[in-house]
Design an enzyme around this catalytic site. Structure first.
Site, mmCIF file in Angstrom:
data_model
loop_
_atom_site.group_PDB
_atom_site.id
_atom_site.type_symbol
_atom_site.label_atom_id
_atom_site.label_comp_id
_atom_site.label_asym_id
_atom_site.label_seq_id
_atom_site.Cartn_x
_atom_site.Cartn_y
_atom_site.Cartn_z
ATOM 1 C CD GLU A 1 -2.812 -1.307 2.388
ATOM 2 O OE1 GLU A 1 -4.005 -1.577 2.232
ATOM 3 O OE2 GLU A 1 -2.287 -1.128 3.510
ATOM 4 C CD GLU B 1 -4.580 -5.978 2.142
ATOM 5 O OE1 GLU B 1 -5.401 -5.225 2.731
ATOM 6 O OE2 GLU B 1 -3.361 -5.990 2.387
#
Length: 618
Positions: A171, A246
């Protein structure tokens, strides 16, 4: 470093996962990745196989795991890959079960894990800039990856192992635009022999903030798919497969809130829509496990919120390893949309749930008063001013990582005590071992009235590290400021208080052993309304199994069974019971040590059901 060849994927070997026309290809055949996240460091090793078999029976073909740098390298150059940290054994077991592996070695992992998995000793450097091109940070990353990667390099698919993809950082675009750091991580992976497909994962906005799609396959993180979830990836090229790295199958909990859940129908609609669109999925989490010890992380988007001990996540497999209605629904959807069209009409039955025992009420036998507890701390530091735990200089040359830090000072009079804010994270003020004040997280000021008629008094300021923040967005420097304890000047009646004795109360294994073998234990005869350590035992006849510890009537603290730190309990909830895996227990006498910060009770209770608290559902 070579750019992607879209027809072959980001891959340097002669064999392995690549892609074309938005499809993954492995051994010349299309591969629809159906993956589940489970972290080895959140599950006792004796249960790894049970959870993996349930993943396989659920229709998954891949296991995804993060790697926890802070546990593997607790001090610079000191490494641990044994027991629950035996990553190689974990990956080999996945291959034995028939699962591919997506490895996400960080070094930053987020994951509601203390400091996003980075070791706190990085913060000993006052100029530290994590997740950047800052030289000392990258040197630490090089050392860690230089130890880690050779241990798993031969477990890549191109060398006969199960690892089909490796993630670069985590991320990152949500945090920084410094793409040079991503290049450094990717180059380090390749230098140490990683040949498999490189990937990145981020939310929709983060993808465009630090584009890296010429080096690593971009994947997306989200709760629900929207029309724009894959917009950038589709525009970057016609070959990229669409994958949600995710898909948040549930959510985590903070102390003082409700337990997050969602309906099976809500979950099923999302998963069904993804599968209808041929999206590759990694269920985050498929089995959440537990934030044992002091490993739970925190968030701070204007106010600090610490994560609970349970990482149940409302995932398809519960914290205790049970198949849930969400598991059944997910399994049915995979059969419907993926397997039956391929001619596969059945899946193996998942292993049965591990039995849960109610060992009943256990009476507290002994306790150690607060003043005796501190005597078992081997190292203390004398310093003119208070310091955060990371800035202490212990025998290791570094500071304290977890637990509690105690600032002690003998004072001759009472008055108005003022602590510097922000306090990280929660302060308990004791005068002559008696609690006189608490400063909860996010306090804007901290003033406590000390009332005493004595001419000699012992002041203890006990500050608890409730977990370092594990996720921030661009523009925030918070990760580099996550030093725990007190920083600044403490005043009493507007005068600076100097010359502190500082105790790092981290409840490490050696400290627990010293406590356990002490001859200073006193017989417990009733409620003790001050910090203390309590001891008792539970006798188990035959093979022990899973149970849940109910701390009703206690206020706040930690529980250690047979030297294993189960984690925190706190009466503000939502979590009301602690999961006790059967392998932590043994046949015969099991020692239980409790550090209660406020007031202990006469008993604890082992029950057969988990209670994660009042439910918040969408």
């Amino acid at each position: 470093m070579a750019d992607i060849d879209g027809s072959e994927g980001i891959h340097t070997g002669n064999k392995g996962l690549h892609f074309k026309n938005r499809r993954f290809i492995l051994d010349g055949k299309p591969l629809w990745i159906l993956s589940g996240a489970m972290h080895y460091f959140r599950v006792v090793p004796e249960y790894w196989k049970d959870r993996m078999l349930k993943m396989k029976a659920g229709g998954l073909n891949t296991l995804e795991t993060y790697v926890s740098w802070n546990l593997h390298e607790p001090l610079p150059g000191l490494f641990d890959f044994e027991g629950i940290l035996n990553l190689r054994k974990y990956i080999e077991l996945a291959q034995e079960i028939g699962l591919y592996v997506i490895l996400r070695p960080g070094p930053f992992i987020c994951s509601e894990w203390d400091f996003g998995g980075m070791p706190s000793w990085l913060l000993k450097d006052p100029a530290m800039k994590v997740r950047s091109t800052y030289g000392p940070y990258q040197a630490a990353v090089k050392r860690f990856l230089g130890k880690l990667l050779p241990m798993v390099e031969d477990l890549q698919y191109s060398k006969g192992g199960p690892i089909i993809a490796v993630q670069v950082e985590n991320e990152f675009g949500s945090y920084s635009r410094e793409v040079e750091h991503l290049k450094f991580i990717a180059e380090t992976l390749r230098y140490h022999g990683i040949q498999e497909l490189l990937v990145t994962s981020d939310n929709e906005q983060g993808q465009s903030q630090a584009p890296f799609h010429h080096v690593a396959l971009p994947t997306v993180n989200f709760k629900e798919m929207t029309e724009t979830s894959f917009k950038d990836i589709k525009e970057w090229g016609p070959d990229y497969p669409l994958m949600v790295m995710e898909y948040w199958s549930g959510w985590f909990d903070h102390w003082g809130t409700e337990h997050n859940t969602e309906t099976v129908e809500f979950h099923g609609n999302i998963v069904g829509n993804l599968l209808k669109e041929n999206i590759n999925i990694n269920f985050y989490m498929y089995h959440g496990g537990t934030n044992f010890g002091f490993m739970a992380g925190a968030n701070n988007f204007g106010s600090y919120k610490a994560d609970v001990t349970s990482y149940d996540y409302d995932a398809p497999i519960s914290e205790a390893g049970d198949v849930t209605p969400k598991y059944i629904k997910t399994r049915d959807l995979i059969l419907q949309y993926v397997l039956k069209p391929q001619g596969i009409t059945n899946l193996p039955e998942p292993p049965p749930s591990i039995p849960k025992a109610a060992y009943g009420q256990v009476t507290i036998l002994d306790y150690l008063p607060w003043t005796d507890v501190l005597q078992f701390v081997e190292e203390s530091v004398n310093n003119p001013d208070v310091l955060p735990m990371e800035m202490l200089t212990l025998k290791s040359g570094y500071g304290q990582s977890y637990g509690f830090i105690v600032y002690q000072k003998n004072i001759n009079n009472g008055g108005n005590l003022v602590l510097p804010v922000p306090i990280k994270d929660r302060a308990q003020i004791l005068l002559n071992s008696q609690e006189v004040g608490i400063v909860e997280p996010n306090a804007n000021s901290a003033s406590i009235r000390l009332a005493t008629a004595q001419s000699l008094n012992v002041l203890d300021i006990v500050v608890e590290n409730l977990g370092r923040v594990n996720y921030i967005t661009q523009g925030s420097n918070l990760l580099n400021e996550e030093r725990k304890g007190l920083s600044g000047t403490v005043t009493l009646n507007e005068l600076p208080v100097k010359d502190w004795k500082i105790y790092p109360l981290d409840f490490n294994k050696d400290f627990i052993k010293r406590l356990s073998s002490s001859t200073k234990w006193l017989q417990f005869g009733g409620v003790v309304s001050r910090p203390a350590v309590y001891k008792t035992n539970v006798v188990i006849n035959g093979q022990p199994t899973d149970t849940f510890l109910n701390m009703m009537g206690w206020k706040k603290g930690i529980v250690i069974i047979n030297g294993f730190n189960l984690g925190r309990y706190w009466d503000i909830g939502p979590q009301k019971t602690l999961y006790v895996p059967g392998p932590v227990l043994k046949s015969g006498v099991n020692e239980i040590i409790i550090f209660e910060q406020h007031h202990g009770q006469g008993h604890i209770t082992f029950q057969s059901t988990h209670d994660l608290g009042p439910v918040k559902s969408n």
